[in-house]
Design a protein around this motif. Structure first.
Motif, short mmCIF file in Angstrom:
data_model
loop_
_atom_site.label_atom_id
_atom_site.label_comp_id
_atom_site.label_asym_id
_atom_site.label_seq_id
_atom_site.Cartn_x
_atom_site.Cartn_y
_atom_site.Cartn_z
N GLN A 121 -10.32 68.81 -31.60
CA GLN A 121 -8.93 68.51 -31.22
C GLN A 121 -8.07 68.27 -32.45
O GLN A 121 -6.96 68.76 -32.57
N THR A 122 -8.61 67.47 -33.38
CA THR A 122 -7.82 67.04 -34.53
C THR A 122 -8.28 67.78 -35.76
O THR A 122 -9.47 67.89 -36.00
N LYS A 123 -7.34 68.31 -36.51
CA LYS A 123 -7.72 69.03 -37.73
C LYS A 123 -7.83 68.04 -38.89
O LYS A 123 -6.81 67.54 -39.38
N SER A 125 -2.12 60.62 -42.76
CA SER A 125 -1.47 61.91 -42.54
C SER A 125 -1.49 62.74 -43.81
O SER A 125 -1.60 62.20 -44.92
N GLN A 145 -5.22 59.05 -27.83
CA GLN A 145 -5.37 59.67 -26.52
C GLN A 145 -6.84 59.80 -26.14
O GLN A 145 -7.25 59.47 -25.04
N TRP A 146 -7.60 60.30 -27.10
CA TRP A 146 -9.02 60.50 -26.86
C TRP A 146 -9.69 59.16 -26.52
O TRP A 146 -10.45 59.05 -25.58
N TYR A 160 -2.37 58.66 -35.58
CA TYR A 160 -3.40 58.23 -34.64
C TYR A 160 -3.16 58.76 -33.23
O TYR A 160 -3.89 58.40 -32.32
N SER A 161 -2.12 59.58 -33.03
CA SER A 161 -1.76 59.91 -31.66
C SER A 161 -2.89 60.63 -30.92
O SER A 161 -3.24 60.26 -29.80
N GLN A 162 -3.50 61.64 -31.58
CA GLN A 162 -4.57 62.35 -30.88
C GLN A 162 -5.79 61.48 -30.68
O GLN A 162 -6.40 61.48 -29.62
N PHE A 163 -6.11 60.73 -31.71
CA PHE A 163 -7.27 59.84 -31.59
C PHE A 163 -7.04 58.82 -30.48
O PHE A 163 -7.92 58.55 -29.67
N LEU A 205 -14.02 65.42 -31.00
CA LEU A 205 -12.84 64.87 -31.70
C LEU A 205 -12.34 65.85 -32.76
O LEU A 205 -11.14 66.02 -32.96
#
Lengths: 272, 472, 313
Positions: free
Chosen positions: B186-188, B75, B24-25, B19-22, B183
């Motif tokens: 940024q996130t694959k 993941s 941050q967003w 969830y790290s990128q989410f 989103l």
């Protein structure tokens, strides 16, 4: 003994049929004691769509009624060679597991009356118990043409105390299963001693006993089948072995006439 | 009692890696904008017609399943492990179905009591000896999973008949693409949009030998009043095949054929969304007006593939479920990778006693029920409900199984007050064909919108989320 | 394509056309009411009759009033030809044939239904009527626009068009059938003026009031009006125009399917009947009889299309 059988069913409709199907189980089985020498089905006013063997090794044919027709004629005929086995069919040989023949169906569903009948036979065992059951059912359910409806359960038949051969067989099957014997329904032909022409097929029961395998019981005649009996289809109940199950749209009123001839075919040497 | 596992925050309020990128967003977003987006999403769903009819409600009533914009993120590594377990389970289910409708070796070997099958209505005698075209029984399977910790997943139930919800998996993703394109740059996230193509390919691969050229596939629906009609229409549309009803079909020249503007045209593979009992009035329920008379005869003559095969219900029956570890081991020779929820079968007197003694701590389910109906959740049930259920259990113990109340993981949802944790489950969709097992990365995440509730079924106030499987 | 799908497309566009036609009739009634300062609502009887929804109305209501007429035509569920009923039926058919529609067309249709359901949830009062009618027009036009702009020109489009033009021809035919007497020379003989309410009702009901001016100037005679609505190939709601379109689209189907259906022959005959006659000949035959004949032919054609393309089992 060799029997010659001809079975003709004629459906007449008051209006043209738009679409209709008949699922038929009318071809006798070949097995150890019964050899189908020849068998042929012909259809007028319809068409054979397909054929397969079902889970009881019954030959199933699917017939469609030609759209626009007002009459369908189904005719099957052939010869069957039979050997006397005193009603013994033999060991269970099928993918359908023996334990499935313990399963009651809507038509064999027992109630208090059937249970009581079964209880009355405790204390007896095996073949003896089944023969006694046959006689008990024959006594409890009087053969009466037209006395029952096709959706009656075994319990309902016991309550009424009368019925046709399939009703008697259902009671037998229901009680046999309660007593721990796998049991099944058989539809077939029976040669009558006094006449050749008949209006309906016959039906009886078979139960499985460890020592012998499947054994036939004809409640209606209170005897085990002999060489006058031709086994056509088997099932968990009548519905599963029914000679014809149909559906249609259009056609409106239907009238049905059935003509069955079962006769002994003299072998060549006898004729000379 | 240990703290409930939250998939975003773990047990210790530390943002978990997937969830790290989410996270941050999300920090950088204005909650008011997100709530507006939430409403926008619902408008999209309405316009597209992604609605369902609730059973027992007026036929014309079309409802939305609430959609929550916070994705459920898994993941790549977690997913890989899950798919191994799912594939093993699905292969075992197919092997079990083949066996149980042929030689019943598992029964002969004493690994499954015959009583589980003998009087089980899901076991169809008509399927004995039938080998479906391609040898596949469950072309489409949904495995319901729940999570209770970082590395703890349980199979809640298998859906081997006609699992639904895949349209939500696809539409949820489409909606997320529309709402938050940034989103996805940024996130694959692994795509799910290939599902309809895979489904068509998978179904086509099971065509019977009478098929000529490219197999003709069709989706069979009970009609536009069915609760899942949208999904039926959606899948037919996405696959580019016809959506048919029983009244469009006939048996013609030994095959099932559909009425087209140019006459009857044979179908090779039918993806049916009609229950076994209703599929053919000639062989099963004679009262059924939804089905196709004669389709079972055509099937048994080998002239059509039916997906899923009739009789697959015996594999997802709740009583059989408790034997799944044995079933997996019997057919694969390996220990089951995915765990079963411990299950008490109430037809066993000792189990029944335990269940009755601990009713307020257990979840009790009907063996043949689905959709969250006829279910008791002990810890949240009232005294009256407990007493009523006790009576039902005593009257027909064989109808019920019981399981411990699992502390299902939570994932945050967007509420007026910001993010709030809610319990979730996961239904990945699995395709089986002679070419192999295909699992779409993702699935349907159902979420109980009521605080503390464990019931995620849409018919009981559940919602859905987009499910992301990351490219690690 | 499934026969059922062809039927669904046919009916979807028939109902859509019907919704538009009914809307136009309500507009006509409204317009006439505004321009004639009459004390009573009698002109609405003429509107009801023109829309062929008068029988149902009088089963439900004893008296004629503008409000109840508008409500009946706009949103009454008991009236299968109310705007709402027709839009709902169009949308239900669209839902059945979703796979044959483009996403844009489906969303336009579903959006139209959603918006109108909301708009027509309650009675629309007179003050809001122009706006409401405008919105209905706009929403149905969106469906048409999406259809024209995105649908493949194959059998899908053909069935959509066939449904549209059958409904339209039927609509124009019915308007002429219930009003034929005002177009008869005898009606003209008594020297009535162009501002005859009846004539205006007819022309407005088929959006023909400006078209006829372009063709016949400001003082068309009843004979002109009849010729315009029956025989004019430029007028998109004339019987001949519709018949020609039906013939074209059935022709495309025959070409694509490699088989000419009976319905195509019927459409050709219909076109001929309209093309080979002058308006004077029609008056000689009897306008009423002629229109009746056409309406019967349209009914037969519709039934034959159902059979030819296997809409039903």
């Amino acid at each position: 003994m060799r029997l010659k059988i001809a079975h003709e069913t004629r459906y007449s409709f008051s209006e043209p049929v738009r679409y209709g199907l008949q699922q038929m189980r009318k071809t006798p089985k070949s097995y150890r004691n019964q050899k189908v020498v020849s068998w042929e089905t012909s259809v007028i006013g319809g068409k054979k769509e397909l054929q397969y063997e079902d889970q009881h090794r019954n030959t199933v044919e699917l017939i469609s009624i030609t759209p626009g027709e007002t009459e369908l004629l189904l005719r099957s005929e052939g010869e069957v060679e039979l050997e006397e086995t005193n009603g013994v069919i033999g060991p269970h040989e099928s993918l359908t597991p023996l334990w499935l023949f313990d399963r009651q169906t809507p038509q064999t569903k027992p109630g208090p009356h059937v249970r009581e009948l079964a209880r009355s036979l405790h204390g007896r065992e095996g073949l003896d118990q089944l023969h006694a059951l046959m006689s008990a059912v024959a006594k409890a359910v009087k053969y009466t043409a037209g006395a029952s409806a096709s959706d009656w359960s075994a319990e309902k038949v016991m309550e009424a105390g009368k019925g046709v051969c399939s009703d008697q067989a259902h009671v037998f099957i229901s009680a046999a299963r309660l007593l721990g014997h796998p049991a099944r329904y058989v539809s077939g032909y029976l040669m009558l001693d006094d006449r050749q022409s008949q209006e309906a097929m016959h039906g009886w029961a078979e139960a499985h006993v460890d020592a012998l395998g499947w054994v036939g019981f004809d409640v209606s005649n209170d005897q085990s089948p002999d060489t006058r009996y031709v086994r056509v289809a088997t099932g968990l109940d009548y519905a599963g072995a029914a000679p014809v199950t149909g559906t249609r749209t259009g056609g409106e009123e239907e009238s049905l006439s059935v003509a069955i001839e079962v006769a002994q075919q003299m072998s060549q040497s006898q004729e000379q | 009692m240990t703290k409930i596992f939250d998939e975003m925050w773990g047990r210790e309020d530390a943002l978990r890696a997937p969830y790290s990128q989410f996270g941050q967003w999300f920090e950088g977003e204005d909650p008011a904008r997100l709530r507006a987006k939430q409403r926008e999403a619902e408008e999209v769903f309405r316009l597209t017609g992604i609605t369902f009819n609730v059973y027992g409600q007026a036929a014309a009533e079309e409802r939305l399943i609430p959609f929550d914009i916070v994705p459920r993120i898994i993941s790549g590594a977690e997913w890989k492990k899950l798919t191994r377990g799912i594939e093993q389970r699905v292969r075992a289910i197919n092997a079990f179905l083949h066996d149980i409708y042929h030689r019943q070796e598992i029964v002969r070997a004493g690994r499954l009591p015959v009583e589980m099958i003998k009087n089980n209505e899901a076991y169809l005698p008509e399927m004995v000896g039938v080998t479906p075209p391609g040898g596949v029984y469950t072309h489409i399977v949904g495995i319901d999973l729940v999570r209770t910790g970082d590395d703890e997943f349980y199979v809640l139930e298998d859906n081997a008949r006609t699992p639904s919800g895949v349209s939500y998996m696809l539409e949820n993703r489409e909606t997320m693409y529309k709402m938050f394109p940034e989103l996805f740059s940024q996130t694959k996230v692994q795509p799910v949009s290939q599902y309809p193509r895979s489904l068509l390919r998978s179904l086509s691969a099971c065509a019977p030998s009478c098929a000529e050229g490219t197999p003709t596939v069709a989706v069979l629906t009970p009609g536009s009043y069915n609760s899942a009609y949208f999904e039926h229409a959606f899948l037919a549309d996405q696959m580019g095949v016809e959506l048919v009803e029983g009244s469009d079909l006939r048996v013609v020249d030994g095959r099932v054929a559909m009425r087209t503007t140019q006459g009857y045209k044979p179908i090779d593979v039918i993806y049916r969304r009609i229950d076994d009992d209703f599929i053919d009035p000639l062989t099963f329920n004679p009262e059924s007006a939804l089905g196709v008379p004669g389709i079972m005869d055509v099937y048994r003559a080998g002239n059509i593939a039916i997906a899923n095969a009739p009789g697959t219900g015996i594999a997802d029956d709740k009583a059989i479920y408790s034997y799944m570890p044995e079933i997996v081991e019997f057919y694969t020779g390996e220990k089951a990778i995915l765990q079963n929820v411990p299950t008490w079968r109430c037809n066993d007197p000792e189990s029944l006693k335990y269940v009755l003694d601990n009713l307020d701590e257990l979840v009790v389910k009907e063996v043949h029920g689905s959709g969250g109906y006829g279910m008791l959740i002990g810890p949240t049930a009232s005294k009256k409900e407990l007493a009523e259920f006790r009576k039902k259990l005593e009257a027909k113990p064989g109808n019920y199984i019981a399981q411990p109340t699992l502390s299902l993981s939570t994932v945050p949802i967007m509420t007026k007050a910001g993010l709030a944790p809610r319990h979730v489950d996961l239904r990945p969709f699995v395709l089986v064909s002679p070419e192999g097992v295909n699992i779409t990365p993702g699935g349907l995440t159902r979420v109980a919108l009521k605080k503390g509730s464990l019931v995620v079924n849409s018919s009981q106030g559940g919602g859905t989320k987009d499910t992301w499987v990351l490219e690690d | 394509m499934l026969g059922k799908t062809a039927g669904g497309l046919f009916w979807m566009y028939r109902y859509l056309e019907r919704a538009e036609n009914i809307t136009r009739m309500i507009e006509t009634g409204q317009r006439i009411a505004l321009t004639r300062n009459q004390e009573n609502d009698d002109e609405w009887a003429s509107v009801l009759q023109t829309a062929s929804v008068d029988l149902g109305y009088f089963e439900k209501y004893d008296e004629l009033s503008k409000d109840t007429v508008i409500d009946w035509m706009l949103r009454d569920k008991d009236n299968a030809s109310s705007v709402m009923s027709a839009v709902e039926a169009a949308r239900n058919n669209a839902r059945q044939v979703r796979g044959a529609l483009t996403h844009e067309t489906w969303e336009a249709m579903n959006g139209c239904w959603m918006r109108l359901k909301e708009l027509l949830k309650r009675k629309v009062n007179e003050r809001d009527l122009p706006q409401a009618l405008g919105l209905i027009r706009q929403r149905t036009a969106l469906v048409r626009g999406a259809t024209h702009g995105t649908l493949l020109r194959n059998d899908i489009y053909d069935f959509a068009r066939i449904g549209t033009f059958l409904e339209r021809a039927d609509n124009t035919g019915r308007i002429l059938d219930v009003k034929y007497y005002v177009l008869l020379p005898s009606a003209n003989a008594v020297g009535s003026q162009l501002d005859n309410v009846q004539w205006e009702t007819i022309l407005r009901s088929v959006s023909g009031e400006s078209g006829i001016r372009m063709v016949y100037g400001h003082n068309p005679t009843p004979r002109d009006i009849a010729a315009f609505l029956i025989l004019d190939g430029r007028m998109p709601r004339s019987l001949y125009f519709c018949a020609k379109k039906l013939q074209d689209n059935l022709g495309y189907l025959a070409h694509d399917y490699g088989e000419t259906a009976t319905s195509h022959d019927l459409a050709v005959q219909l076109g001929k009947r309209l093309k080979e006659r002058s308006i004077d000949e029609i008056f000689d035959i009897g306008l009423h009889e002629f229109i009746q004949e056409i309406l019967i032919a349209l009914g037969e054609l519709s039934r034959q299309i159902e059979v030819d393309y296997r809409f039903y089992e």
